[in-house]
Design an enzyme around this catalytic site. Structure first.
Site, mmCIF file in Angstrom:
data_model
loop_
_atom_site.group_PDB
_atom_site.id
_atom_site.type_symbol
_atom_site.label_atom_id
_atom_site.label_comp_id
_atom_site.label_asym_id
_atom_site.label_seq_id
_atom_site.Cartn_x
_atom_site.Cartn_y
_atom_site.Cartn_z
ATOM 1 N N ASN A 6 0.882 -1.165 0.000
ATOM 2 C CA ASN A 6 0.000 0.000 0.000
ATOM 3 C C ASN A 6 0.920 1.215 0.000
ATOM 4 O O ASN A 6 1.478 1.582 1.026
ATOM 5 C CB ASN A 6 -0.867 -0.059 1.262
ATOM 6 C CG ASN A 6 -1.890 1.052 1.314
ATOM 7 O OD1 ASN A 6 -1.844 1.981 0.513
ATOM 8 N ND2 ASN A 6 -2.805 0.959 2.265
ATOM 9 N N ARG A 80 -2.487 -2.090 -3.575
ATOM 10 C CA ARG A 80 -3.640 -1.210 -3.464
ATOM 11 C C ARG A 80 -3.462 -0.088 -4.496
ATOM 12 O O ARG A 80 -2.439 0.598 -4.505
ATOM 13 C CB ARG A 80 -3.693 -0.604 -2.074
ATOM 14 C CG ARG A 80 -4.874 0.303 -1.919
ATOM 15 C CD ARG A 80 -4.910 0.922 -0.565
ATOM 16 N NE ARG A 80 -6.149 1.671 -0.429
ATOM 17 C CZ ARG A 80 -6.568 2.159 0.710
ATOM 18 N NH1 ARG A 80 -5.874 1.976 1.801
ATOM 19 N NH2 ARG A 80 -7.700 2.823 0.760
ATOM 20 N N HIS A 168 -12.513 4.120 -1.217
ATOM 21 C CA HIS A 168 -12.615 3.253 -0.039
ATOM 22 C C HIS A 168 -13.266 1.909 -0.389
ATOM 23 O O HIS A 168 -13.829 1.231 0.472
ATOM 24 C CB HIS A 168 -13.436 3.913 1.098
ATOM 25 C CG HIS A 168 -12.711 5.019 1.796
ATOM 26 N ND1 HIS A 168 -13.335 6.175 2.210
ATOM 27 C CD2 HIS A 168 -11.420 5.154 2.152
ATOM 28 C CE1 HIS A 168 -12.452 6.975 2.780
ATOM 29 N NE2 HIS A 168 -11.276 6.384 2.753
ATOM 30 N N ARG A 225 -9.059 16.958 4.884
ATOM 31 C CA ARG A 225 -9.750 17.280 3.616
ATOM 32 C C ARG A 225 -11.105 17.911 3.906
ATOM 33 O O ARG A 225 -11.781 17.527 4.854
ATOM 34 C CB ARG A 225 -9.953 16.004 2.794
ATOM 35 C CG ARG A 225 -8.711 15.554 2.055
ATOM 36 C CD ARG A 225 -8.910 14.207 1.400
ATOM 37 N NE ARG A 225 -8.246 13.147 2.124
ATOM 38 C CZ ARG A 225 -8.424 11.846 1.898
ATOM 39 N NH1 ARG A 225 -9.262 11.442 0.968
ATOM 40 N NH2 ARG A 225 -7.769 10.953 2.611
ATOM 41 N N GLU A 361 -8.735 -3.767 4.817
ATOM 42 C CA GLU A 361 -8.540 -3.598 3.371
ATOM 43 C C GLU A 361 -7.431 -4.515 2.855
ATOM 44 O O GLU A 361 -7.503 -5.052 1.757
ATOM 45 C CB GLU A 361 -8.174 -2.141 3.072
ATOM 46 C CG GLU A 361 -9.340 -1.198 3.323
ATOM 47 C CD GLU A 361 -8.906 0.212 3.657
ATOM 48 O OE1 GLU A 361 -8.129 0.400 4.620
ATOM 49 O OE2 GLU A 361 -9.350 1.143 2.966
#
Ligand code: ADP
Length: 373
Positions: A6, A80, A168, A225, A361
């Site tokens: 990742n 990923r 996501h 964000r 994940e």
């Protein structure tokens, strides 16, 4: 064994899984401050000491990956990848053609995609025999109807790829796989509340709509964000700021950090007595309730809410405040179960079920990779 990568702009996570034990990694390594002063953290036992690292993506990969390959029998690497565009609804074996396609998607995710593609290219060039699989954050949302993916812009922009993609997806896929073990509900809203945050409305375990759109900037307020802002604000800021400065404001200086002026970290804000911290948390909760309401209507009702990721899994007060917003719809929280962060959080009388599930994940990537090689 399966290696899961990742790769971000300044950090790299590498996790090693045994092929028959894909729930938890045997060892995982995280490198932070990759481009300035790499700091390596290891979880798990290694028979050989980890290598010392140089500065930058290339230097870190060229030290770390050969160490992994020499120390363990690795059959394949799963990556990923933030953006699969309209091309990829499933994981894919990495070939030179696929790498070229992924590079064409860089303009759609300029902050993330180059860092995701770089290790694939590096492995392909240096260890070409190793099998690689790309797993996409957008793929889970490819089941959405055009209604959910269109902007009301001139159609030529849609054709050029200016669409709502959603992100996501690996987290949502993991939760979707767990759902049948805990509930019969068909219309479910999953709240992934980490540093990045989004909601996904699912129908029968498939993505129906989501709050993130063209970029991972849309929707909920996040750690740094902004989430959705009126596009007119951007036009206004363009009078005094450059596009790069506005990008930094929206991605790095907004959200919980921007509104509180204190921290992007929910733990810090919940512990703070500063009124600006309280205001940031109030806005964070309000925006979740508002978007959950919108998704509930889009789904034609909501039978269950699932909280996941750092804040969703660990902040009972945030779950409690979001759920209070749905008391009008008959949601009755079990306050004690919520305080303990149990899996089931609703009372028997509740018209909406509520759950707290840890996401994973990386195990989704390991599973997909193991399945393809
Ligand atoms: P990422 O999106 O980077 O994977 P995480 O899913 O780890 O991030 O979520 C990070 C967020 O979770 C941070 O805002 C952190 O403060 C929050 N968090 C973690 N543990 C707790 C806790 N016990 N209480 C409140 N917030 C928490």
């Amino acid at each position: 064994m399966i290696l899961v990568l990742n790769a971000g702009s300044s950090s790299l996570k590498v996790s090693l899984y045994q092929k028959d034990l894909l729930d938890a990694p045997k060892i995982s390594v995280q490198v932070d401050s990759l481009t300035t002063q790499p700091v390596l953290k290891i979880k798990g036992e290694s028979p050989t000491p980890a290598p010392s690292l140089g500065v930058g993506h290339e230097a870190v990969l060229s030290a770390l990956l050969p160490w992994f390959f020499h120390t363990w029998p690795i059959a394949a690497i799963g990556h990923r990848v933030v953006h699969g565009g309209v091309h990829f609804a499933d994981p894919v074996r990495v070939t030179p053609q696929i790498l070229d396609t992924l590079e064409t998607l860089i303009p759609l995710a300029p902050l993330h995609q180059p860092h995701n593609v770089f290790p694939m290219r590096w492995i392909h060039d240096h260890i070409p025999k190793k099998k690689q699989v790309a797993c996409f954050d957008t793929a889970f949302h490819r089941t959405q109807t055009p209604l959910a993916t269109w902007f009301a812009l001139p159609r030529r922009y849609h054709d050029q790829g200016v669409q709502r993609y959603g992100f996501h997806g690996l987290s949502y896929q993991y939760i979707a796989q767990q759902l049948p073990t805990i509930t019969q509900a068909s219309r479910v809203i999953v709240a992934h509340l980490g540093n990045g945050a989004s909601l996904c409305a699912m129908k029968d375990g498939k993505s129906y709509d989501t709050t993130m759109g063209f970029s991972a900037l849309d929707g909920l307020m996040m750690g740094t964000r902004s989430g959705s802002v009126d596009a007119g604000v951007i036009l206004h800021l363009l009078h005094e700021k450059t596009p790069d400065q506005i990008q930094d404001i929206l991605y790095k200086e907004s959200g919980l950090l921007g509104v509180s002026g204190i921290s992007h970290d929910m733990r810090t804000l919940l512990e703070s007595t500063d009124p600006h911290a309280g205001q940031a948390v109030d806005l964070y909760v309000y925006r979740i309730i508002r978007d959950m309401g919108a998704l509930t209507a889009a789904l034609g009702g909501c039978e269950a809410i699932v909280f996941t990721a750092g804040i969703g899994e660990n902040a009972p007060v945030i779950r409690q405040r979001v759920c209070a917003g749905f008391a009008f719809a008959g949601l009755v929280l079990d306050e004690e179960a919520n305080a303990r962060s149990d899996v089931r959080l609703h009372q028997a009388s509740s018209k909406i079920e509520v759950y707290c599930l840890p996401t994973n994940e990386e195990s989704i990537i390991a599973e997909a990779t193991a399945g393809m090689v």
